[in-house]
Design a protein around this motif. Structure first.
Motif, PDB file in Angstrom:
ATOM      1  N   SER A 152     -15.594 -78.696 -22.303  1.00 14.58           N
ATOM      2  CA  SER A 152     -15.811 -79.626 -21.196  1.00 14.58           C
ATOM      3  C   SER A 152     -14.537 -79.721 -20.379  1.00 14.58           C
ATOM      4  O   SER A 152     -13.518 -80.234 -20.854  1.00 14.58           O
ATOM      5  N   ILE A 201     -12.642 -81.474 -17.611  1.00 13.36           N
ATOM      6  CA  ILE A 201     -12.676 -82.758 -16.907  1.00 13.36           C
ATOM      7  C   ILE A 201     -11.828 -82.646 -15.648  1.00 13.36           C
ATOM      8  O   ILE A 201     -10.603 -82.533 -15.707  1.00 13.36           O
ATOM      9  N   SER A 250     -18.028 -89.185 -18.987  1.00 13.95           N
ATOM     10  CA  SER A 250     -18.346 -89.666 -20.332  1.00 13.95           C
ATOM     11  C   SER A 250     -19.359 -88.764 -21.029  1.00 13.95           C
ATOM     12  O   SER A 250     -19.247 -88.475 -22.221  1.00 13.95           O
ATOM     13  N   ALA A 254     -17.706 -85.369 -21.885  1.00 16.01           N
ATOM     14  CA  ALA A 254     -16.840 -85.533 -23.052  1.00 16.01           C
ATOM     15  C   ALA A 254     -17.664 -85.601 -24.331  1.00 16.01           C
ATOM     16  O   ALA A 254     -17.294 -85.033 -25.368  1.00 16.01           O
ATOM     17  N   LYS A 255     -18.788 -86.285 -24.257  1.00 16.72           N
ATOM     18  CA  LYS A 255     -19.673 -86.410 -25.424  1.00 16.72           C
ATOM     19  C   LYS A 255     -20.218 -85.050 -25.844  1.00 16.72           C
ATOM     20  O   LYS A 255     -20.318 -84.730 -27.040  1.00 16.72           O
ATOM     21  N   ILE A 274     -12.325 -80.693 -25.081  1.00 22.30           N
ATOM     22  CA  ILE A 274     -12.273 -81.455 -23.828  1.00 22.30           C
ATOM     23  C   ILE A 274     -10.939 -81.149 -23.155  1.00 22.30           C
ATOM     24  O   ILE A 274      -9.882 -81.573 -23.608  1.00 22.30           O
ATOM     25  N   VAL A 290      -8.594 -81.751 -20.213  1.00 19.96           N
ATOM     26  CA  VAL A 290      -8.385 -82.798 -19.215  1.00 19.96           C
ATOM     27  C   VAL A 290      -7.499 -82.273 -18.096  1.00 19.96           C
ATOM     28  O   VAL A 290      -6.302 -82.047 -18.278  1.00 19.96           O
ATOM     29  N   TYR A 304      -9.291 -91.615 -19.719  1.00 17.50           N
ATOM     30  CA  TYR A 304      -9.416 -91.375 -21.163  1.00 17.50           C
ATOM     31  C   TYR A 304      -9.904 -92.638 -21.867  1.00 17.50           C
ATOM     32  O   TYR A 304     -10.846 -92.593 -22.669  1.00 17.50           O
ATOM     33  N   ILE A 309     -13.486 -91.153 -22.165  1.00 17.06           N
ATOM     34  CA  ILE A 309     -13.335 -90.079 -23.141  1.00 17.06           C
ATOM     35  C   ILE A 309     -13.129 -90.616 -24.547  1.00 17.06           C
ATOM     36  O   ILE A 309     -13.732 -90.115 -25.511  1.00 17.06           O
ATOM     37  N   THR A 362     -15.826 -91.040 -27.233  1.00 15.53           N
ATOM     38  CA  THR A 362     -16.464 -89.839 -27.772  1.00 15.53           C
ATOM     39  C   THR A 362     -15.582 -89.114 -28.781  1.00 15.53           C
ATOM     40  O   THR A 362     -16.010 -88.123 -29.372  1.00 15.53           O
ATOM     41  N   LYS A 381     -12.902 -83.306 -32.719  1.00 15.73           N
ATOM     42  CA  LYS A 381     -12.899 -82.557 -31.469  1.00 15.73           C
ATOM     43  C   LYS A 381     -11.491 -82.060 -31.147  1.00 15.73           C
ATOM     44  O   LYS A 381     -10.514 -82.399 -31.825  1.00 15.73           O
ATOM     45  N   LEU A 408      -8.794 -82.078 -28.013  1.00 12.96           N
ATOM     46  CA  LEU A 408      -8.432 -82.654 -26.722  1.00 12.96           C
ATOM     47  C   LEU A 408      -7.319 -81.808 -26.132  1.00 12.96           C
ATOM     48  O   LEU A 408      -6.256 -81.646 -26.741  1.00 12.96           O
TER      49      LEU A 408
END
Length: 329
Positions: free
Chosen positions: A21, A23, A68, A71-72, A77, A79, A90, A94, A97, A102, A104
């Motif tokens: 994802s 962002i 959101s 992020a889920k 993720i 950023v 965040y 974020i 989730t 995960k 980040l």
């Protein structure tokens, strides 16, 4: 010596069956998302609903979601929104989730290093940072090459954080040129220092000081512009091509002698002490705190300086010269 990784050091299998994802869909977001998609990764986009980025990402063929939701849905993720809004986004969209193993990711470590963002300990936290603007990241990828980059790991809950960061670097195209392993601390502090002392702050003020010195002595602003600003690109291109000494060999003997003997009159011990003070403020968090507070107030100081910069004589002269050059073509 720095550890440098190439294509053979990165295994794309670490991204297999994972949703990335991204962002933000600005300069870096668009480039990184497209490159990773073209490398075979599953990439979705998280942006503000209804904005220009939402529309552009849709037109470019991505699945686009509210931040959101993106992020889920994401296993990784990445950023890529501006530093000054990351902590708020965040926290609000974020963080709820996270905490499920995960990854980040960031391309600049400001908010992690200064603890504006504190992820759960059972998530990986990595950095994959191209050392070029997004347009160049995309252009070189399409040409079959790439730009250099950095990778770093702040949290390695899974045990695979470095491998994931290298896989992403390969998907973006960075390992073709080489990526250096660093830390969030080193990346942030050297990046801020370079921007402030040389690349953005130092060179801009040096240009304006030289221009103002000539104009104050009665020389034509247009001539001063060429000597103190326009020709700078030629010098920087030479330095980038072969280093400082290559540049010195490429200019006239007069320019070389004058530069070697007078350069230290400008960049002297006083300036070096000032540079050390800038670095101290970066290292102890003073600058970060100032920047966070500035944004909480709506960035009034920055807006004031932007207006002052636009009204400087060098900007007016530069526009006239560039307009004239366009007409001449």
């Amino acid at each position: 010596m720095a550890k440098i990784y190439g294509d053979k050091d990165a295994d794309m299998d670490f991204l297999k069956d994972k949703t990335i994802s991204v962002i933000g869909y600005g300069n870096q977001g668009e480039a990184q998302a497209k490159n990773m998609r073209d490398s075979g990764c599953k990439v979705i986009i998280g942006v503000r609903v209804g904005g220009s980025s939402w529309k552009q990402a849709k037109e470019d063929g991505f699945e686009v979601y509210e931040i959101s939701e993106a992020a889920k849905r994401g296993d990784i993720i990445q950023v890529l929104i501006p530093d000054e809004v990351q902590a708020h986004v965040y926290s609000e969209e974020i963080a709820p989730t996270m905490g499920e193993g995960k990854t980040l990711g960031f391309s600049h470590g400001f908010n992690i290093h200064y603890k504006e963002i504190v992820p759960p300990r059972d998530d990986d936290v990595i950095m994959v940072a191209p050392k070029a603007p997004g347009a160049i990241v995309r252009k070189t990828y399409k040409e079959g090459s790439g730009v250099p980059g950095l990778v770093a790991v702040s949290q390695n809950a899974s045990g695979d954080a470095l491998d994931i960061s290298l896989a992403m670097a390969k998907a973006i195209g960075l390992t073709k040129a080489g990526v250096i392993e660093t830390s969030f601390e080193e990346e942030v502090e050297t990046d801020l220092f370079g921007e402030q002392s040389v690349l953005v702050g130092g060179v801009s003020e040096l240009i304006k000081a030289g221009f103002e010195t000539l104009v104050d002595e009665g020389y034509q602003p247009e001539v001063a512009y060429f000597e103190c600003l326009n020709e700078l690109k030629l010098i920087v291109d030479l330095i980038q091509e072969g280093g400082i000494e290559y540049m010195m060999k490429s200019v006239s003997n007069t320019a070389e002698y004058g530069g070697r003997t007078r350069g230290t009159e400008i960049i002297n011990d006083h300036v070096r002490k000032k540079m050390k003070k800038l670095l101290d403020d970066i290292q102890d968090g003073s600058f970060a705190s100032e920047w966070v507070t500035e944004n909480e107030k709506g960035a009034p100081k920055l807006e004031k300086m932007r207006k002052e910069g636009k009204n400087h004589l060098i900007e007016k002269v530069g526009k006239e010269i560039r307009d004239w050059a366009d007409i001449g073509e």
